[in-house]
Scaffold this motif. Sequence first.
Motif, short mmCIF file in Angstrom:
data_model
loop_
_atom_site.label_atom_id
_atom_site.label_comp_id
_atom_site.label_asym_id
_atom_site.label_seq_id
_atom_site.Cartn_x
_atom_site.Cartn_y
_atom_site.Cartn_z
N SER A 1 0.89 -1.11 0.11
CA SER A 1 -0.08 0.17 0.07
C SER A 1 0.83 1.23 0.25
CB SER A 1 -0.90 -0.06 1.14
OG SER A 1 -1.96 1.13 1.26
N LYS A 2 1.99 1.10 0.74
CA LYS A 2 2.90 2.22 0.78
C LYS A 2 3.58 2.53 -0.68
CE LYS A 2 6.78 4.16 3.38
NZ LYS A 2 7.90 3.89 4.51
N VAL A 3 3.91 1.44 -1.01
CA VAL A 3 4.80 1.48 -2.46
C VAL A 3 3.50 2.20 -3.44
CG1 VAL A 3 5.50 0.14 -4.36
CG2 VAL A 3 6.38 -0.27 -2.12
N ILE B 1 -6.69 -0.19 -3.96
CA ILE B 1 -7.83 -0.96 -3.84
C ILE B 1 -7.69 -2.05 -3.21
CG2 ILE B 1 -10.06 -1.82 -4.86
CD1 ILE B 1 -10.17 0.31 -7.01
N LEU B 2 -7.25 -3.06 -3.66
CA LEU B 2 -7.04 -4.40 -3.22
C LEU B 2 -6.26 -4.48 -2.00
CD1 LEU B 2 -6.27 -6.52 -6.36
CD2 LEU B 2 -8.44 -6.20 -5.28
N THR B 3 -5.26 -3.67 -1.52
CA THR B 3 -4.55 -3.55 -0.23
C THR B 3 -5.47 -3.03 0.77
OG1 THR B 3 -3.72 -1.62 -0.82
CG2 THR B 3 -2.41 -3.26 -1.18
N ALA B 4 -6.36 -2.18 0.43
CA ALA B 4 -7.44 -1.40 1.31
C ALA B 4 -8.46 -2.44 1.62
CB ALA B 4 -8.08 -0.34 0.60
N ILE B 5 -8.83 -3.36 0.76
CA ILE B 5 -9.64 -4.38 1.19
C ILE B 5 -9.32 -5.34 2.08
CG2 ILE B 5 -11.03 -6.43 -0.03
CD1 ILE B 5 -11.41 -5.00 -2.58
#
Length: 730
Positions: free
Chosen positions: A67-69, A108-112
């Motif tokens: 997510s950071k990247v 989006i996917l890391t937030a999920i």
Amino acid sequence: MITGCNQDHSTLAFIDIFPMNGKAVDFGDIIDSIFYEKSNTLNRLLFRLSDGSDGFPGTGSNYHYVSKVAKRFLITLDHWIKQLHKSGIKKFSSKMIQFAHSTYLALILTAIHLKNWKKLLLLIYNLKGFLNGLQSEDHRALHTIIKDIINGAEVHINGYEEEETEDYLLSDEEMDEEVKKTSKKKDYSVRERREKAEILLELITYYYIISSLDKYLLDLESMNSDEISNFFYDFLLKPLSHMTYTYETKVKDKLEDCYKFKDKLNSYLKSKDQKKYWELLKSLTETDLVINKLSSVNSIAEREVEEDTDKIHELLLKLNEPILSFTINPIDNKCIAVATVKAIYELDVELASTFYEQKGSGTLNRNTIKSFDIVNNLEIKKSTQSYNDENASQINSSESQYSLNSVPSSPKSSISIGRNLSYDSIQRAFKRSLSGSLRSSPLPSDLDLIVTLKRQALHVTSLSSHPTNNYYIAAINDTQYSKSSIVLFQFGHPDPIMIYTTNDTSKIIKCYFDSYGQKFGACTGNGDLYLWNFDNAQSSSEPCQIINNNHYPINDFKFLSSSSLIATALTSSGNDNVCIYDTLLPQSSLRVKVFSLAEENALSMVYSAQYKLLMVGSKRGDIYVFDIKNMNCLNTFQAHTLSIKSLAVDEVNDCLISSSVEGDVKIWSLKDFTQVNSWGKVHAKQFVKNHSEKTSSSKMGSIGVNELIVKDDYIYSCGSDGTLRRTHWK
């Protein structure tokens, strides 16, 4: 922290090159090459995490890292868009658009996975605006959206009230009493329903993302943006569809009665951000329809359709994930290797047929199956050992000269192919990933009875057997070094024999042996065709030849008659969709013939040595027939309404077999190309439950037949529904 990914911190420094003297146009090529590399790296990393594979487990710290990247990449993208605007450059490069797609999906996917509902609310709310901004090349709109995401702007949902509702104020004990009143068959706790509600939010989000991306892909295709649309499909939409299917299969049992409390689902959401996000989803998609599809409402009808299919198309294997490819042992046709995104399975066909037949009729006797398995394996080992003793000399090499001492050879194997010690570091890393360092996920109990060998391997896209020996090659697109590779296996033996690496990280789409077993090749999404000699020479690990197609993705290829004449099926904006190469000619004269498919992409092909005909399946469902002897097009006919994913030839019965993303299989006469037979929905599986037929993309990887092989009057087929089947059609 994720192993082997810390080096990406240094690559993020490319944001610092923008203040250099000069205009954006001066750095366009450099930036595009970086965008392309980082897009591939981010996609590989993201979907490895989603697989939950060992070495890249989907833990919170790893997703925080990705997510950071992705956030740093988004800042870089915004910086570059501003540079383009200042320089008066309106047009976005294809590599920049691909980079933007990968970055946004990663966010989006890391937030999920991190259950960051506030961030997810902001990202999903702006998803269509972001995609439209890229499509219309709107600098200002994209800058505004990116700025809001980076700053965490507040999203206002029409009709949503910030005040806490009465249900939200209920204690767990009070809510437990409410649940008991409304639940007749089962006594669910609030915790269980809250868990189900959260799972529903995640699945509905996946369905909405795939539906939005699929519609966006149709727009890209209508604009003839082949390079962007193929990247979008191969590296984003297709792996996301596979991931969603795997997750749905994993949690579906928990959701069998979720339709009963869908009207009160908001009451079981734990935070204001969840509630607000649920209101957004209800405004964007038909949540009730999705919930009903996930529940047991349609399970009876689905089971009846499945039972009818099993009667006609014999079930040989059923997995909880799509089967991408398979191949048959030429020495023993009862042995088949099957590839999924996570592993390679070897199974005995007769054993599997008996198992599923007994299971379907309710007469399954596990002791009988096990006894049959023991006797059958003894027979296989005897015949295989006898064959190996006679033929091992064809491919053996001197261990003293090229030994692979990093991983001991299997004591059962009579074959040893060596490598130069300069490759030891790659060999050690790769073999660890294939033979034990990955987390061993136990097979379901049913598979214990029919699977004779399981190999851990990530992102296997294609399998191909040697024409006469009991070896097969596998295209594996995920190693510690991120190099796509071809791995040689022997049926029945656990250890890989040899690894052949390519020069880049581009995904291998197909791999094949030639008809003599002297060479094999692999085509990539980056437009390269790699060829290797299959022998025991020290240099055999390196490609003997590389053919480049100007970065047009090669969807399929075939050796024609000899190992020197090769046909490729391309996605090309220049209409040179089918190319014929003679590898004996000088590099500048390799391409001897080009065919056009009337503005269609060539997706699959098969060659009939008997008739000297090359059949090519297109994106629109047409089949083109080319006479290789005279190098002209003999016939064109519409075989399917959607893309043709696989073709096969039955030389004995003079038939052509075709399959499409619709999941149907059709048989055509090779003499006049009239239809002989057809079956519908042999492998039909759709991930997006509320996805209409009208908007179904022809390239949707979650639907249809993935591969066909004809053997002894049987048509073998595998599909994205996770099944391997055979049909006796004569």
